[in-house]
Design an enzyme around this catalytic site. Sequence first.
Site: not given
Length: 512
Positions: A56, A86, A198, A282, A285, A331, A416
């Site tokens: 792959y 990409h 990746n 608060y 404190r 990934f 995906e």
Amino acid sequence: MNVMTVEIDGETLTIEDVVQVARHRQKVGIPQQTREKISRSREIIEKALQENRTVYGVNTGFGDLASISIGKEDLAKLQVNLIRSHAAGVGPLFNHDVVRGMMLLRANALAKGFSGVREKVVDTLVDMLNESVVPVVPQQGSVGSSGDLAPLAHMALVLMGEGDAFYDGELLAGKDAMERAEIEPISLGAKEGVALINGTQPMTAVGALTIHDSLQLIKDAMIAASMSLEALRGTRAAFDERIHLIRPHEGQKTVASSMLAILQDSEINQSHAECGKVQDAYSLRCIPQVLGASLDSMRYVRSVIEVELNSATDNPLVFPKEGDVLSGGNFHGQPVALVMDFLGIALSEVANIAERRVNRLVNPDLSGLPAFLTTEGGLESGLMIAQYTAAALVSENKTLAHPASVDSIPTSADQEDHVSMGTIAARKAMQILENVRNVIAVEYLCAAQGITLLEPMKPSSALESALGVIRDVVPPLEEDRIIAKDIHEVRELMDSGTIIAEVEEVTGKLLK
């Protein structure tokens, strides 16, 4: 400048190393033993190609196109096409320190020896770091699986002599930036494009820098809170060690002991020892319980980021010892996504409680000080709008702190089908941090004015030192002026670590 070299081996990189390289241009080197690991993993890829094995991302398409085989004559083109296609990021650019951080982390991941790239690929990334070539990388476009594809593709373009980059601060075409730096662009071989993009390095670089700065900010938050306590004439009793030993969260104990160290020997505190007031609100404190919980959260975030810094996060992964090439899911950005959301929430609470103290400081019914910390109320507004600014930032953080990691939109034709949104989580945490810094700057400003209004009584020695450096750049507010400038001056002191350094000269290191 520290001239020592950060040696990358995929095993020992620290957050401090990332900061030094990303922000201070510390040089990067590759040990010989690491080079041997890189070469051994490359040999496995070359052998797989010689044996015509289907791997792959080496001789197949990507994502939902993984079933399509690619001929030997197109293997190099496959990798180039991957980077170009990409590189689809949009939006504002990542700052240079983030881009340098992601370059370092990607080089370190490749140096781990499970990615199957040639030494030249890692060398080129290192050369770009050492010669200050910084690719132009848009912030938006990553869903955090399969890694941060778009940001890393923009980075990888410049390795190929494409895209755009800064060189010595000048924006140039990637090819020209590399030429100016005398770095030869690379021609990608099989597997090398996918190995470059990746991974989780953009979200992790943001995470590393943000958690580093967050742990520094906690110190400023404690000092500013201590100043507010003094200005409001609060009691130190709530920080007594006995209280925190019977609810022994580490962060809570650490903050309580640090606050006591900061507040030691205060004239202001002694002046109201017999005032009859039983306990504070608060926001005063519960400082150890709130800041301590955020501190513990930050320490957990740091531990996750430290693991990710030295992880192999691409796909497929090469195992030289066995000769295997395995597809997996390293990934996926979920570990980083979750802790970045966690960090955003922890930071938001630091600002939430600080803004409440700012409100008490400017409200005469709660502080016993002049309204809005000016002696000419009515004619002058004093620090009224500084509290508005803090409130606006806190409100913005409440929106930003909504977790990105609870969302997932399938991509690549449902191949995906679960993604992390980790880069969005990291970017949001980075913005929340910036907002919190400004809230703490406002608290410093208001608390300093409150202490000044209590003169001639003096705060603790540590806080007198802090007040001194603030007064070097921001004089007491005697008449209305542009408050934004004062906030900016205090931010400069915070960003340089000046206030912390002055206090630690008196107290020793905080957050031991």
